[in-house]
Enzyme design. Structure first.
Site, PDB file in Angstrom:
ATOM      1  N   ASP A 374      16.247 -27.358  83.467  1.00 46.40           N
ATOM      2  CA  ASP A 374      16.197 -28.817  83.358  1.00 46.40           C
ATOM      3  C   ASP A 374      15.660 -29.465  84.636  1.00 46.40           C
ATOM      4  O   ASP A 374      16.020 -29.073  85.748  1.00 46.40           O
ATOM      5  CB  ASP A 374      17.639 -29.286  83.105  1.00 46.40           C
ATOM      6  CG  ASP A 374      17.777 -30.788  82.997  1.00 46.40           C
ATOM      7  OD1 ASP A 374      17.469 -31.334  81.940  1.00 46.40           O
ATOM      8  OD2 ASP A 374      18.197 -31.414  83.992  1.00 46.40           O
ATOM      9  N   GLU A 443      11.280 -27.581  82.483  1.00 43.68           N
ATOM     10  CA  GLU A 443      11.043 -28.959  82.041  1.00 43.68           C
ATOM     11  C   GLU A 443      10.578 -29.778  83.221  1.00 43.68           C
ATOM     12  O   GLU A 443      11.299 -29.927  84.210  1.00 43.68           O
ATOM     13  CB  GLU A 443      12.332 -29.563  81.488  1.00 43.68           C
ATOM     14  CG  GLU A 443      12.109 -30.950  80.899  1.00 43.68           C
ATOM     15  CD  GLU A 443      13.139 -32.005  81.300  1.00 43.68           C
ATOM     16  OE1 GLU A 443      13.247 -33.018  80.618  1.00 43.68           O
ATOM     17  OE2 GLU A 443      13.816 -31.846  82.315  1.00 43.68           O
TER      18      GLU A 443
HETATM   19  C1  GLC Z   1      16.438 -33.806  81.590  1.00 46.48           C
HETATM   20  C2  GLC Z   1      17.120 -33.958  80.275  1.00 46.48           C
HETATM   21  C3  GLC Z   1      17.674 -35.307  80.148  1.00 46.48           C
HETATM   22  C4  GLC Z   1      18.656 -35.518  81.249  1.00 46.48           C
HETATM   23  C5  GLC Z   1      18.024 -35.265  82.601  1.00 46.48           C
HETATM   24  C6  GLC Z   1      19.038 -35.167  83.667  1.00 46.48           C
HETATM   25  O1  GLC Z   1      15.349 -34.605  81.685  1.00 46.48           O
HETATM   26  O2  GLC Z   1      16.240 -33.677  79.250  1.00 46.48           O
HETATM   27  O3  GLC Z   1      18.296 -35.513  78.924  1.00 46.48           O
HETATM   28  O4  GLC Z   1      19.146 -36.826  81.202  1.00 46.48           O
HETATM   29  O5  GLC Z   1      17.336 -34.048  82.615  1.00 46.48           O
HETATM   30  O6  GLC Z   1      19.725 -33.971  83.597  1.00 46.48           O
END
Ligand code: GLC
Ligand code: MG
Length: 751
Positions: A374, A443
């Site tokens: 993440d 991500e």
């Molecule tokens: C990522 C997740 C999101 C979350 C953020 C903080 O972007 O997809 O939902 O709020 O990280 O962890």
């Protein structure tokens, strides 16, 4: 023939118990090894028959030499019979046989030859089982045994060498097999919203367990489950209080283990969400850090600041406003790139790094198949803490959103990739068996800096992620046209390092459902694009039935991002999964509570109804998912751009050596279109539709000069050709790993 004195001495200890007159065959069998078989001057006397020369040269010692002609041998049957049936041996206790008499009668001679009757042929000697080596040797050198033996031996050598050569060639020529994360779409489960087993209104792990059939129905093999760690749920699980525990809302560790085992039993892989950038402010580390426990003192990013004065710098949180919050306990500000309840970990502290590594080990040991890492670009921040440059320098310096700043010091810092590669290295230590490959996807939203995203790909020299998520198709609704679709696809294809594996995301828990932003009329064609492009598709739960956003009133807002800014709320795309037309769409059937409202269209848009309709969004998704797996051209073939205009985006998928190929004609525009592909000689003149998003057009045949599509209609055209498009248009075509098909023996090879 003389037996050496040395030999006699050696044997004396062993033979003294033998009868005074040794029975020749018995002795011959037992004692051949006593003396080295030396063919001396007397050999000629012995040959061609078998002679046993008995000599008592030393007192009480006997030595025997067995001489044999290798070519011919005869043994008098009644005196010597070799093998298991041994008459001489039977008689040895005194019942003198001819042989013994003969031996006795010549006892005084220097040597006694027991001659075999040459007339009695070799066939009197039977190669019985259990025959000692010495006797076997008598036979083994005969041509009729030796020749076939040698032929067989050399045949074996040749066959073995040929097999080794074939194996090496096959390995060298075989293209790499696709791994599980390439073989099917990745399906994202948002656990709060998927299936609620206990009726508390929030989905849970047991709920997911109840729905494993759904993945198999869709031919999905990899399931990514958004966080289910223990959490105060300020960001619905992305604020982790304990990385080694399951939140009671979702179940227990036992539920998790049972879910994982059940998934593995069905050949499904489980990808966990992993959040290295931050923890919850309730995490034990943060509590210890704010009281300045020496070990945890700098587990987070702390800076002196005045509670009522300016913030340490202009950095802003992704959810808006300053990313610095003053902590009264410690009397300093801490950094949080997301909510103030999500303090950023300080990865410049090696202990923090080690903690994260240990947690990765923890879950890998439990058997999880991979991680979605993440918010990776936020993991490191510049230590100098300088202000970030404003996008518009003329604006007043009080910036409040990430869009106002160039995030030069809060994202993608030097050292980030080293950390991720260390994470990867841990995964790799658990990946040694091919079926146990541990997958990593990162991500990072880098928007127009796609080259930053590409940095997360592994290279031949350094392993990092299997792929970074490709979010560009999320922008499809912004400008619905064929040219735009091609442009978005090409952002990835044109920038991805050579030979890497693409992937496509059309929805997730952070972005409005594409059925809502693009409109329901485009759901099918977008799924068709997703499932026919090269690489791994990612499907957010509900996209397979065309779920749309819900309307969430101000008072219903759950998402903290929505509390900062209503339009940024992510609640609309997080509504309960629509399983059937029952209460709460089958999300839970125990109580009427659901943590977010169910979409009002659930009576027509649900899994149960769509399973019964062969033309439904679900049935088409399933058809395409199966087709993608079964057709080589679709899952590992060439991808070539064919055409793009205001409405239509068209591309083909083909594999060298395979005559069956696919042409996609997808209308993302607002109007119906006639597409003329007559300038493409590689396509046959007539094209038959295998699947249309509009079921009535299945099976329709178009002239290639006149392929008709309505707005939002997509066609999968299967055709047969011996002419490939890619050799003549290398700049329009892409393949991850080139392979050719050999139809005669139905194999793929590197070409
Ligand atoms: C990522 C997740 C999101 C979350 C953020 C903080 O972007 O997809 O939902 O709020 O990280 O962890
Ligand atoms: Mg529940």
């Amino acid at each position: 023939m003389v037996c050496s004195q040395q030999c006699n001495k050696k044997r004396s200890a062993n033979v003294h118990h033998l009868p005074q007159v040794c029975h020749i065959p018995q002795v011959a069998l037992l004692r051949l090894s006593c003396c080295t078989l030396t063919l001396s001057h007397s050999t000629s006397r012995c040959a061609p028959g078998l002679s046993v020369i008995v000599r008592k040269s030393c007192s009480n010692t006997v030595c025997f030499q067995l001489l044999t002609s290798l070519s011919e041998m005869s043994v008098r049957k009644d005196s010597v019979e070799l093998g298991v049936t041994n008459l001489g041996f039977r008689d040895a206790d005194g019942d003198a046989s001819d042989t013994i008499s003969e031996a006795e009668s010549v006892e005084k001679q220097e040597s006694v030859g027991v001659k075999m009757d040459p007339e009695e042929k070799y066939n009197q000697m039977k190669p019985y089982a259990g025959m000692p080596k010495e006797v076997l040797l008598l036979y083994s050198s005969q041509a009729r045994y030796r020749v076939p033996r040698e032929v067989l031996f050399w045949l074996m050598v040749c066959v073995t060498l040929a097999l080794v050569a074939v194996t090496i060639t096959v390995i060298a020529l075989s293209p790499r097999c696709l791994s599980w994360w390439q073989a099917s779409p990745v399906y994202q489960v948002y656990p709060r919203s998927f299936k609620d087993s206990d009726g508390d209104g929030v989905g849970d792990l047991k709920g997911i367990m109840e729905k494993l059939d759904h993945f198999q129905y869709l031919n999905i093999k990899s399931v990514w489950i958004s966080p289910f760690y223990r959490s105060p749920m300020k960001d619905f699980g992305y604020d982790v209080e304990d990385f080694r525990d399951i939140d009671p809302l979702f179940g227990t560790m036992q539920d998790f283990e049972e879910l994982l085992a059940a998934m593995h039993d069905r050949g499904l892989k489980l990808i966990m969400d992993f959040i290295p950038n931050h923890t919850s402010d309730r995490h034990r580390w943060f509590n210890l850090s704010r009281i300045r426990d020496p070990h945890y003192d700098d587990y987070y990013v702390w800076v002196d600041c005045d509670p009522n004065g300016p913030k340490p710098n202009n950095w802003v949180s992704i959810f808006g406003n300053s990313s610095w919050t003053y902590d009264e306990v410690r009397g300093q500000c801490y950094l949080h790139q997301f909510l103030k309840e999500q303090p950023d970990l300080n990865f410049r502290n090696p202990n923090v790094f080690q903690e994260i590594i240990d947690i990765i080990h923890f879950w890998l040991k439990k058997g999880v198949d991979g991680f979605r890492m993440d918010a990776v670009k936020h993991i490191l921040e510049a230590a100098h803490l300088r202000d970030e440059p404003q996008v518009d320098p003329n604006k007043p310096p009080l910036v409040t959103t990430e869009w106002d700043l160039h995030s030069d010091y809060t994202t993608s810092q030097v050292g980030l990739h080293d950390l991720l590669r260390e994470f990867r290295a841990v995964l790799d230590t658990y990946s040694r068996e091919p079926s146990k490959y541990r997958f990593m996807v990162t991500e990072s939203y880098d928007y127009d800096e796609v080259e930053k995203t590409m940095m997360y790909y592994s290279t031949h020299l350094v392993r990092e992620s299997d792929f970074p998520f490709n979010f560009y198709l999320l922008d499809l609704p912004h400008n619905a046209s064929g040219v735009w679709a091609k442009h978005l696809v090409h952002i990835w294809m044109g920038n991805m390092p050579r030979g890497e594996w693409p992937n496509w995301v059309v929805g997730n828990h952070d972005r409005h459902r594409i059925g809502s932003s693009a409109g329901p009329a485009y759901v099918r064609v977008i799924n068709m694009l997703l499932l026919t492009l090269p690489g791994t598709p990612t499907t957010y739960y509900g996209e397979e039935i065309g779920m749309e956003n819900i309307n969430v009133t101000q008072s219903e807002i759950q998402d903290p991002a929505g509390k900062y800014n209503t339009s940024a709320s992510r609640d609309p795309e997080r509504s309960p999964m629509q399983w059937n037309g029952d209460m709460n769409a089958g999300f839970n059937n125990k109580t009427n509570i659901t943590w977010l409202p169910v979409h009002p269209d659930y009576e027509t848009v649900n899994v149960e109804v769509q399973m019964k309709d062969s033309g439904s969004v679900l049935s088409q998704y399933r058809f395409l998912s199966n087709l993608r797996e079964s057709e080589l051209a679709l899952h590992r073939g060439w991808f070539c751009y064919i055409h793009a205009d205001a409405n239509v985006f068209s591309y083909l998928r083909e594999l060298d050596g395979l005559n069956r190929a696919y042409l996609m004609v997808l209308n993302f525009g607002k109007e119906s279109a006639i597409t003329d592909l007559s300038s493409i000689p590689e396509l046959p003149d007539q094209l038959m539709v295998l699947l249309s998003t509009n079921q009535v057009n299945d099976g329709k045949v178009y002239q290639k000069s006149q392929i008709q599509t309505e707005a939002g209609e997509g066609l999968v055209i299967q055709y047969s050709t011996s002419r490939r498009y890619n050799p003549n248009h290398p700049e329009e075509c892409y393949v991850s790993e080139k392979a050719c098909y050999l139809p005669t023996i139905n194999i793929l090879y590197k070409c």
